[in-house]
Design an enzyme around this catalytic site. Sequence first.
Site, PDB file in Angstrom:
ATOM      1  CG  HIS A 184      -1.704   1.114   1.540  1.00  0.00           C
ATOM      2  ND1 HIS A 184      -1.239   2.302   2.075  1.00  0.00           N
ATOM      3  CD2 HIS A 184      -3.030   1.283   1.399  1.00  0.00           C
ATOM      4  CE1 HIS A 184      -2.242   3.137   2.267  1.00  0.00           C
ATOM      5  NE2 HIS A 184      -3.336   2.545   1.861  1.00  0.00           N
TER       6      HIS A 184
ATOM      7  CG  HIS B 276      -3.564   2.863  -3.929  1.00  0.00           C
ATOM      8  ND1 HIS B 276      -4.931   2.876  -3.834  1.00  0.00           N
ATOM      9  CD2 HIS B 276      -3.104   2.690  -2.673  1.00  0.00           C
ATOM     10  CE1 HIS B 276      -5.277   2.717  -2.564  1.00  0.00           C
ATOM     11  NE2 HIS B 276      -4.190   2.591  -1.848  1.00  0.00           N
TER      12      HIS B 276
ATOM     13  CE1 TYR C 270      -3.071   6.651   2.686  1.00  0.00           C
ATOM     14  CE2 TYR C 270      -3.879   5.676   0.641  1.00  0.00           C
ATOM     15  CZ  TYR C 270      -4.108   6.129   1.931  1.00  0.00           C
ATOM     16  OH  TYR C 270      -5.371   6.059   2.464  1.00  0.00           O
TER      17      TYR C 270
END
Length: 673
Positions: free
Chosen positions: A184, A187, A190
């Site tokens: 993560h 996308h 961040y």
Amino acid sequence: MLERKGGVTLEDYKILFSPFSIGKIQLKNRFAMAPMGPLGLGDDQGGFNQRGIDYYTARAKGGVGLIITGVTFVDEQVEQHGMPNCPSSTYNPIQFVRTAREMTERIHAYNSKIFLQMSGGFGRVTIPTNLGEYPPVAPSPIQHRWLDKTCRALTVEEIQSIVKQFGRGAHNAQRAGFDGVEIHAVHEGYLLDQFAISLFNHRTDQYGGSLENRLRFAKEVVSEIKACCGADFPVILRYSPKSFIKAPREGALPGELFQEQGRDLDEGIEAAKLLVSYGYDALDVDVGSYDSWWWSHPPMYQEKGLYMPYAKRMKETVDVPILCAGRMDDPKRAAGALQNGVCDLVSLGRPLLADPEYVNKLRSGHREQIRPCISCQEGCMGRIQEYSMINCAVNPQACRERVTDYRPVLRPKNVLVIGGGVAGMEAARVLAERGHHPHLWESKDRLGGNLLAAGVPAFKEDDLALIHWYEEELKRLGVSIHMNCTADARMVREGDYDAVIVATGSTHKTFSLGAEAPVHTASDLLLGNAPCGSRAVVIGGGLVGCETALWLSQCGKQVAIVESLDKLMAVNRPLCHANSEMLERLLPFHQVRILTSAQAVAYREGQLEVRTTAGSQYLPCDTVVLAVGFQEENRLYLELRDQIAELYLLGDARKVANVMQAIWDAFEVANHI
């Protein structure tokens, strides 16, 4: 699985239940649980608390093939996240492994797989309430998304430290029984995404400049994890091939012409090829950023399946599995996406908050029993923003499975429920689930209350789906329903009831603008009980007024909003900001004129006089729409208050609020009678 339900042959959904593999990990079906921020699900040492364990296990029990947890952080030194907040595989590895192992073992018992989502941090999009004393960080000295602060650029040593933490965290996840990890990620804007996007990355070292350099951080992360966990340990990537950024802090709307300042699709395609070449085993596709976060967290104003065109481009670009989320709750659309080569796995996020049994209900031919998500984002994103806790508006048990489990009935009671809005329907449903005998009285000829009007615009179709779900559930549970039954105190007193619930709802507030004023309430217009001319002025800029104005504009009307406060949607928080900000921008995009700090005074000769800080204005209109709020309808309760021993007041009749409050209050009371 071949039973016919509602005109649909379940053979049509067969592909959704076919096995599939990511690397050497085989999944029993094509459903993944999309990652959603697990705020409130971690303990004070970075492990999973009991709520988190129960929450994820319930979705495994509900049939999902792959669960991807919400975000967990690998670093608490460079960027702090307000521990305890989200789980962390590196904060206290012993506690993480101990608690996560309990969770993964329970999930594996249902033949589901689970991946841990791991993050390098927020960077310029850090949640202000979790920022603490530390200055926000980013690839370069750039403006923070929410605060008027300039971020501090990460040093090379800090970047490499975070990379090492990814390897340690993934190894701890592997020890804890996770089947893989999701990064993560590149996308939504961040930290890793900020490095990847030239708008935010102004570095001149090995982490800036060319696309390859901007992706170096993400490349080093997957290399480190593979080195620590082995080549066969799956590492997938949450990936946005397009950002929809017009400028920092400014996003684009669907259908809007703009110059992409973030990652455009051409670069998104090239980046995807590179990322897969670095070793990522699958791409979990969405679009958007926190500058345009109604794409990353799509409200009801976004079309369903909105990520499908981008997932298909990724499917055509790379040779690894593609996951696709984004309002994919319609199983026919989901099956079509697999059949048409859009993606390999369908991710459900909020639909699994609303109903953890979604997959099992579909597989067993009971689609009508699936509780719909209404994309309000009140219980999920709204509560995350305001209270650092994830929940669900339509499912009070989400993330509270153990403490809200249905309480067994020792002595069934006859319970009268007065009012067939969402509060009354939820109360009757829960009472029947527990074994009581509810009797539902509704004064009109349809269940649904104020939600019937709210569900008229096409973008609110799931409000009507929620009413239909309640109707089906009450029928399945055998609840006694009496329509066109207006209750009075005598009828209630003379009935043989052990408890009485008053959920009589609310009525529109009204006022006069003169005898000739063509004034109607928003509900009357929405339900077709009053005509609307070609030029309408909506008085009231709350959620009801704004959504009514948008609907009227989409119907071809010339529309203005008059709001007495200095901004739209200033009350009834926590409305998810992704919803409110998109709606605020949709109104002018659809040519709705907005007057704030303004008051309607009178209507004369086809014009509405509006008093503003600059003086009076006169708006030509043939329809005045009142959306100035609702008033509690509690007269029956006040009459019964001293006459019924076990008496409850629920929903708007207690306090005008929203769907979530009505459902939650009803669940709480009905589960404890």
